[in-house]
Structure formats: structure tokens, C-alpha cells
Design an enzyme around this catalytic site. Structure first.
Site, PDB file in Angstrom:
ATOM      1  N   SER A  30     -12.395 -12.387  -7.830  1.00 51.41           N
ATOM      2  CA  SER A  30     -12.833 -13.606  -7.135  1.00 51.41           C
ATOM      3  C   SER A  30     -13.646 -13.221  -5.915  1.00 51.41           C
ATOM      4  CB  SER A  30     -11.604 -14.417  -6.693  1.00 51.41           C
ATOM      5  OG  SER A  30     -11.954 -15.419  -5.770  1.00 51.41           O
ATOM      6  N   TYR A  66      -4.043 -13.413  -1.316  1.00 50.67           N
ATOM      7  CA  TYR A  66      -4.842 -13.616  -2.526  1.00 50.67           C
ATOM      8  C   TYR A  66      -6.053 -12.682  -2.515  1.00 50.67           C
ATOM      9  CZ  TYR A  66      -7.652 -15.954  -6.115  1.00 50.67           C
ATOM     10  OH  TYR A  66      -8.396 -16.229  -7.234  1.00 50.67           O
TER      11      TYR A  66
END
Length: 312
Positions: free
Chosen positions: A159, A185
Site C-alpha cells: 500500500s 499499518y
């Protein structure tokens, strides 16, 4: 590194467009998280090209519904379901033990995003445990099956959030530093890229290539912990720039490119976005790849730490 790879495809391309003309008959694929979001469309494209596709899922009932839908839309009856909880190493071990024969494509697609602080039974932070350690154990456990495929590809879905944090080796699991969902994350997504760098180095002799990618912004169940207010805050932090959403079919396109395109034959250890290799971007950017995510020293260190963590 050789010249940056570009393709005829773009941010608007769909998985079906990318895989058009590619024949995956007699190829076997696994898609983790294959019952939701871009995992569904990744699996659908692979099945549509003739591959045997195993949906590795936590929710078997959802997997069965998805498999039935993919079989109906593609006519390919070789869409299988197997239980897999990446946060549970016993579940990963059971999945690996149950696999027999070669594996041509492994799509490490499942993930947890920006969750509250949760820990596994071992005390591992849940995002790092799921997004990296679970997939690391899965891929290394299936190494022989990948090597037996003579040209296997592993897809590591990362990501742009990897720009939010390198892997903080001094305190990976937030035992001493304050927990931040987005830093956790980001760290796990950086780990996904570093895995591609080191795995390609280690496994190239087995004909295995591993690449990482950013699928783009897609509204799926992955964002279940993220409110509309949080999205507004992120948009404001980006200078008010509009978050450009892709459809799930567009979101799966770069995964399919990395998994199947002949343009990437023999190519590994790289990071792709919008169906092309990403340029090295500045820290905090929403595109490109951070230098630290491609750092071979950090990649080698992460591999060693991962092995040690899993064998304690």
C-alpha cells in the site's frame, strides 16, 4: 536496477483487460483473502484465464459464496476454498501441510488496516502478525511447491501507506512506543515490500520471482475500522486533495499484472502501482515507493527477524 518497467495499462485498466489473451490452463493459484474486495476480482480474473484457484479465507461460508459466483461467471469449476487465518500460525501450518503439488501463483492479498491495538496469543501486534508474519510463514512454507512450478510468481499486496513508517526493528510490536493504527499499518506494508526484495534474492535460483504492489484506493471491507470522518481527516492532511477511488476490478489489475504478465518474466524485488513500476517517492507521498522499502539491508534483517520470531 535496470530500466523502470512500464506497460500499456493504466490506473483505469481492469484485471480482465490486463489478463486478456493469457492462458493459465494447468496453472495453480492461491489468493489469500479471496472472498472479499479485490481478492474476489483477482481470483475471478485468474479463474477466467483457466487457472485452478484456491481461495484461502477466514470465513469459509463467504468463500463458498464467492467460489460459486466465480464459477458461475467464468465457467471454471476449479475454484476451491480452504480455511486460513493468517494471524494464527497453527492455521497457516495446517494450510501448508494440506497443499500438495506445484504452486504457480501465490497472491498474498489478505490484510488488516488501521485496527485498534490487538495482539495475537504470542503478543504480536495484529497488523504486523497478519499482513507480514502470516504471509511470510505461508510463502516460506510453500517454497518447495513454488520451486516445483518452474517459474512461480509471488504477489505481495502492499500500500502507499508504507510511506507512513519503515519497519521499526527496535519495537516492531509497540511494546514500548505509543500505538498508532496508521504507523502499525504502514510498518506492515513496508514489510510486504521488503519481503519481495529479499525473497527474490533468495529464491531466484528456484525460478521464483516476488514483487510488491499498491492496488490503489478501493472502498472494501478492508476499511472496516475507518470512519468517514477519518477519511475526511486524511483528505485534509493531504491538502484537501480528493481521494480517487478505483473499482474492485481496477484495484485487482496491478495484482493480476504482477501475477501473470509476460512483461514481468524474470522480474522481481520491485514495487508496482497503476500497472507500472513505481518511481522512488518522497516520504509521506501518496504515490511512488519509499527508498527504505527497497533497502536490501533492511530486507535481509527483516527476513532474519521473521524467522527468529516464528521459531521462538
Amino acid at each position: 536496477m535496470s530500466d523502470r518497467i512500464t506497460t500499456p495499462f493504466s490506473a483505469q485498466s481492469t484485471a480482465a483487460e490486463v489478463i486478456a489473451g493469457i492462458d493459465l490452463t494447468d496453472r495453480r493459484a492461491i489468493v489469500t483473502g479471496g472472498a472479499s474486495g479485490i481478492g474476489v476480482e483477482t481470483a475471478r480474473a485468474l479463474a477466467g484465464a483457466g487457472a485452478e484457484v484456491t481461495l484461502a479465507v477466514r470465513n469459509v461460508e463467504a468463500g463458498e459464496r464467492t467460489a460459486a459466483d466465480i464459477i458461475d461467471s467464468t465457467g471454471n469449476k476449479q475454484v476451491l476454498i480452504a480455511p486460513l487465518d493468517l494471524a494464527d500460525q497453527a492455521s497457516v501450518a495446517t494450510f501448508v501441510a494440506g497443499w500438495d503439488g506445484p504452486l504457480h501463483i501465490l497472491v498474498n492479498n489478505a490484510g488488516v488496516m488501521a485496527s485498534p491495538l490487538l495482539r495475537t496469543a504470542q503478543g504480536w501486534e495484529i497488523q504486523f502478525a497478519t499482513n507480514h508474519l502470516g504471509h511470510f510463514a505461508l510463502a516460506t512454507g510453500l517454497h518447495r511447491a513454488l520451486a516445483d512450478a518452474n517459474g512461480a510468481r509471488v504477489v505481495s499486496v502492499s500500500s502507499s501507506a508504507h510511506h507512513r513508517s519503515p519497519v521499526v526493528f527496535e519495537d516492531i510490536h509497540f511494546e514500548r512506543r505509543p500505538y498508532d493504527p496508521w504507523s502499525a499499518y504502514g510498518q506492515s506494508k513496508t514489510a510486504n515490500v521488503l519481503f519481495a526484495v529479499e525473497a527474490t534474492k533468495r529464491w531466484a535460483g528456484d525460478g521464483i520471482t516476488v514483487n510488491a504492489l499498491m492496488p490503489g484506493g478501493i472502498r472494501t471491507n478492508l476499511q472496516r475500522y475507518i470512519s468517514d470522518e477519518e477519511l475526511d481527516r486524511l483528505r485534509a492532511a493531504a491538502g484537501g486533495a480528493e481521494l480517487r477511488w478505483k473499482t474492485p476490478e481496477q484495484g485487482a489489475a496491478t495484482s493480476i499484472l504482477v501475477a501473470t504478465s509476460p512483461l514481468l518474466d524474470g522480474i522481481g524485488g520491485r514495487y508496482f502501482e497503476d500497472c507500472a513500476e513505481a518511481e522512488v517517492g518522497k516520504l509521506g507521498a501518496r504515490s511512488g515507493v519509499a527508498e527504505y522499502a527497497l533497502d536490501p539491508d533492511a530486507a535481509a534483517r527483516l527476513w532474519q527477524v521473521s524467522v527468529e520470531t516464528l521459531t521462538r
